[in-house]
Design a protein around this motif. Structure first.
Motif, PDB file in Angstrom:
ATOM      1  N   ASP A  87       0.858  -1.187   0.000  1.00 30.71           N
ATOM      2  CA  ASP A  87       0.000   0.000   0.000  1.00 30.71           C
ATOM      3  C   ASP A  87       0.895   1.237   0.000  1.00 30.71           C
ATOM      4  O   ASP A  87       1.606   1.481   0.976  1.00 30.71           O
ATOM      5  CB  ASP A  87      -0.892  -0.017   1.254  1.00 30.71           C
ATOM      6  CG  ASP A  87      -1.691   1.270   1.426  1.00 30.71           C
ATOM      7  OD1 ASP A  87      -1.844   2.016   0.441  1.00 30.71           O
ATOM      8  OD2 ASP A  87      -2.156   1.527   2.553  1.00 30.71           O
ATOM      9  N   TYR A  89       0.355   4.191   0.536  1.00 31.00           N
ATOM     10  CA  TYR A  89      -0.008   5.218   1.516  1.00 31.00           C
ATOM     11  C   TYR A  89       0.333   4.827   2.951  1.00 31.00           C
ATOM     12  O   TYR A  89       0.181   5.634   3.864  1.00 31.00           O
ATOM     13  CB  TYR A  89      -1.503   5.545   1.405  1.00 31.00           C
ATOM     14  CG  TYR A  89      -1.921   5.885   0.000  1.00 31.00           C
ATOM     15  CD1 TYR A  89      -1.439   7.036  -0.633  1.00 31.00           C
ATOM     16  CD2 TYR A  89      -2.774   5.053  -0.725  1.00 31.00           C
ATOM     17  CE1 TYR A  89      -1.807   7.337  -1.938  1.00 31.00           C
ATOM     18  CE2 TYR A  89      -3.155   5.357  -2.021  1.00 31.00           C
ATOM     19  CZ  TYR A  89      -2.665   6.498  -2.624  1.00 31.00           C
ATOM     20  OH  TYR A  89      -3.021   6.796  -3.908  1.00 31.00           O
ATOM     21  N   SER A  90       0.750   3.580   3.150  1.00 29.76           N
ATOM     22  CA  SER A  90       1.160   3.128   4.480  1.00 29.76           C
ATOM     23  C   SER A  90       2.678   3.093   4.523  1.00 29.76           C
ATOM     24  O   SER A  90       3.305   2.376   3.736  1.00 29.76           O
ATOM     25  CB  SER A  90       0.594   1.737   4.786  1.00 29.76           C
ATOM     26  OG  SER A  90      -0.812   1.775   4.869  1.00 29.76           O
ATOM     27  N   SER A 302      -8.147  12.487  -3.022  1.00 35.72           N
ATOM     28  CA  SER A 302      -8.315  12.334  -1.575  1.00 35.72           C
ATOM     29  C   SER A 302      -9.331  13.329  -0.997  1.00 35.72           C
ATOM     30  O   SER A 302     -10.510  13.250  -1.292  1.00 35.72           O
ATOM     31  CB  SER A 302      -6.942  12.451  -0.897  1.00 35.72           C
ATOM     32  OG  SER A 302      -6.993  12.045   0.435  1.00 35.72           O
ATOM     33  N   LEU A 329      -8.949   6.216   0.294  1.00 32.68           N
ATOM     34  CA  LEU A 329      -8.447   5.569   1.503  1.00 32.68           C
ATOM     35  C   LEU A 329      -8.102   6.606   2.555  1.00 32.68           C
ATOM     36  O   LEU A 329      -7.688   7.722   2.234  1.00 32.68           O
ATOM     37  CB  LEU A 329      -7.202   4.742   1.180  1.00 32.68           C
ATOM     38  CG  LEU A 329      -7.371   3.658   0.105  1.00 32.68           C
ATOM     39  CD1 LEU A 329      -6.033   3.010  -0.208  1.00 32.68           C
ATOM     40  CD2 LEU A 329      -8.387   2.612   0.552  1.00 32.68           C
ATOM     41  N   GLN A 331      -5.854   7.439   6.029  1.00 33.36           N
ATOM     42  CA  GLN A 331      -4.692   7.025   6.824  1.00 33.36           C
ATOM     43  C   GLN A 331      -4.721   7.629   8.225  1.00 33.36           C
ATOM     44  O   GLN A 331      -5.169   8.761   8.406  1.00 33.36           O
ATOM     45  CB  GLN A 331      -3.377   7.460   6.152  1.00 33.36           C
ATOM     46  CG  GLN A 331      -2.980   6.641   4.952  1.00 33.36           C
ATOM     47  CD  GLN A 331      -3.814   6.956   3.737  1.00 33.36           C
ATOM     48  OE1 GLN A 331      -4.040   8.118   3.421  1.00 33.36           O
ATOM     49  NE2 GLN A 331      -4.290   5.930   3.063  1.00 33.36           N
ATOM     50  N   THR A 345      -3.008   2.944   6.415  1.00 30.96           N
ATOM     51  CA  THR A 345      -4.373   2.958   5.888  1.00 30.96           C
ATOM     52  C   THR A 345      -5.270   2.150   6.812  1.00 30.96           C
ATOM     53  O   THR A 345      -5.034   0.958   7.022  1.00 30.96           O
ATOM     54  CB  THR A 345      -4.407   2.373   4.467  1.00 30.96           C
ATOM     55  OG1 THR A 345      -3.610   3.196   3.604  1.00 30.96           O
ATOM     56  CG2 THR A 345      -5.834   2.326   3.941  1.00 30.96           C
ATOM     57  N   LYS A 348     -11.599   2.914   4.447  1.00 32.77           N
ATOM     58  CA  LYS A 348     -11.954   3.336   3.094  1.00 32.77           C
ATOM     59  C   LYS A 348     -13.140   4.281   3.238  1.00 32.77           C
ATOM     60  O   LYS A 348     -13.975   4.090   4.121  1.00 32.77           O
ATOM     61  CB  LYS A 348     -12.345   2.122   2.245  1.00 32.77           C
ATOM     62  CG  LYS A 348     -12.725   2.463   0.806  1.00 32.77           C
ATOM     63  CD  LYS A 348     -13.029   1.208   0.002  1.00 32.77           C
ATOM     64  CE  LYS A 348     -11.734   0.512  -0.390  1.00 32.77           C
ATOM     65  NZ  LYS A 348     -11.983  -0.588  -1.358  1.00 32.77           N
ATOM     66  N   ASN A 358     -12.195   4.626  -4.838  1.00 32.95           N
ATOM     67  CA  ASN A 358     -10.770   4.306  -4.829  1.00 32.95           C
ATOM     68  C   ASN A 358     -10.345   3.616  -6.122  1.00 32.95           C
ATOM     69  O   ASN A 358     -10.956   2.641  -6.555  1.00 32.95           O
ATOM     70  CB  ASN A 358     -10.427   3.415  -3.635  1.00 32.95           C
ATOM     71  CG  ASN A 358      -8.937   3.348  -3.397  1.00 32.95           C
ATOM     72  OD1 ASN A 358      -8.265   4.369  -3.316  1.00 32.95           O
ATOM     73  ND2 ASN A 358      -8.401   2.144  -3.297  1.00 32.95           N
TER      74      ASN A 358
END
Length: 399
Positions: A87, A89-90, A302, A329, A331, A345, A348, A358
């Protein structure tokens, strides 16, 4: 015998607790010592993996040819764990990286001013931030950054890539960029600057139409938007254009403040976690009393999609432009005791009508594609057909 057994279990517990604390994550405890729970059975596999990590660490310490920095080894192990999620975003950030991340969302930092994500293994531009070196150099949404100062960045992780792009004000960085419809990579030299964010700009256009541009959602955007809206009202604006093009997102709390000004009482969006728990975020009674349109494009991501999705689903205003980026998503950002931190993350989000955007994006009500900027042209020299269409639609609504 009992004492020996208790001693062995105590040693095991100490190792397990050390492993868990090293990773700085809560209290994973499960074996039993008498009637006390040391580690729960559900987390026993995590304990086994932690033991494996410690065994390898000891082996490196004992046999590796060169001195090994324990802190770097553990940082690398934790980074690897986050990267293995697949992921973009993580991410785990060491103290230096977390400080830079914190600065980049608090109004001022040094660099080129571009928001990136990882897409299909490439460091990909979501949007250059308005009035920054990245935008002035011509970086575009969708550009794939393949090298920074000659060093390959594909597959090294977003945090490493962005660290390479940052630097002291006045220094230069050379990006090698792959762009759609270009057969050869572009080599772009950019001079770094102190990036000071002013996320909201407002003016009055012709026919008493207000225009508010939001470049991203930082810690003060909600307050700045309300101030801009109040200023627009003092000029007796009959309609409003809100420009979210190339807005890569930011703080959800701030986009909620903006949406609350545009919408009457009702759902703005809702989130769902891994256990299907839902949390609804709603707007309060009261909204602006003039018609408005929202400009969006492929760089609107986002938090800007939260606003756009709510406006579209609730038919509060028109969306004009092109399909948005598609990041649905949420975070959680956490700072740890040693100054490091992470983004993970955890949810959702869905639009009021329950749409998952998404990797899909939001289609505008009226599609208008921007004119292409040709070689040698400046963005300000190209006719803004999307803004022109927004003015045209507002004029229909206020007559």
């Amino acid at each position: 015998m009992v004492k020996k057994r208790q001693l062995i279990l105590s040693v095991i517990a100490a190792i397990l607790i050390t492993a868990v604390l090293t990773f700085t994550f809560t209290n994973f405890m499960s074996l039993r010592l008498g009637d006390k729970v040391i580690i729960s059975s559900s987390d026993y596999e995590i304990v086994k993996e932690s033991r494996k990590l410690l065994t390898l660490k000891k082996y490196i310490d004992k046999y590796y040819l060169e001195p090994a920095d324990s802190e770097k080894l553990m940082d690398g192990a934790i980074k690897g764990m986050f990267q293995a999620l697949g992921d973009p975003y993580s991410v785990y950030m060491n103290e230096k990286e977390f400080k830079e991340f914190d600065e980049s969302t608090s109004g001022s930092y040094g660099g080129i001013g571009v928001i990136v994500t990882e897409k299909d293994g490439y460091v990909t531009v979501v949007a250059p931030i308005e009035d920054t070196p990245g935008e002035k150099a011509g970086l575009k949404t969708g550009d794939k950054i393949i090298k920074v100062d000659g060093a390959e960045v594909t597959g090294i992780g977003l945090d490493k890539a962005t660290t390479l792009m940052k630097g002291k004000k006045g220094t230069k960085v050379v990006l090698t960029v792959s762009r759609e419809n270009k057969t050869e990579p572009l080599v772009i030299e950019i001079k770094r600057e102190d990036i000071v964010l002013k996320t909201v700009k407002a003016e009055i256009l012709k026919d008493e139409i207000g225009y508010i541009r939001i470049s991203m959602f930082d810690q003060d955007t909600g307050k700045e938007f309300k101030r801009a809206l109040a200023d627009i009202k003092t000029h007796d604006a009959k309609g409003l254009i809100i420009d979210l093009r190339q807005n890569p997102g930011g703080f959800v709390t701030q986009c909620v403040e903006v949406a609350d000004e545009l919408l009457d009482k009702g759902t703005i969006f809702y989130t769902e976690d891994k256990n299907k728990n839902q949390v609804v975020t709603s707007s309060k009674d009261g909204k602006i009393d003039i018609p408005f349109v929202v400009l969006v494009d492929e760089g609107s991501a986002s938090a800007s999609e939260i606003v756009s999705g709510a406006v579209k689903d609730r038919k509060a205003g028109l969306l004009i432009g092109t399909k948005t980026f598609g990041k649905g998503l949420v975070q959680s950002v956490e700072k740890l005791g040693d100054g490091s931190g992470f983004k993970l993350t955890i949810q959702k989000y869905y639009t009021p009508n329950g749409i998952d955007i998404n990797k899909v994006g939001i289609e505008p009500d009226i599609e208008v594609k921007a004119l292409e900027i040709k070689e040698g042209q400046r963005p300000e020299d190209v006719k803004d057909v999307q803004l022109d269409r927004a003015i045209e639609e507002i004029q229909k609504l206020i007559k």
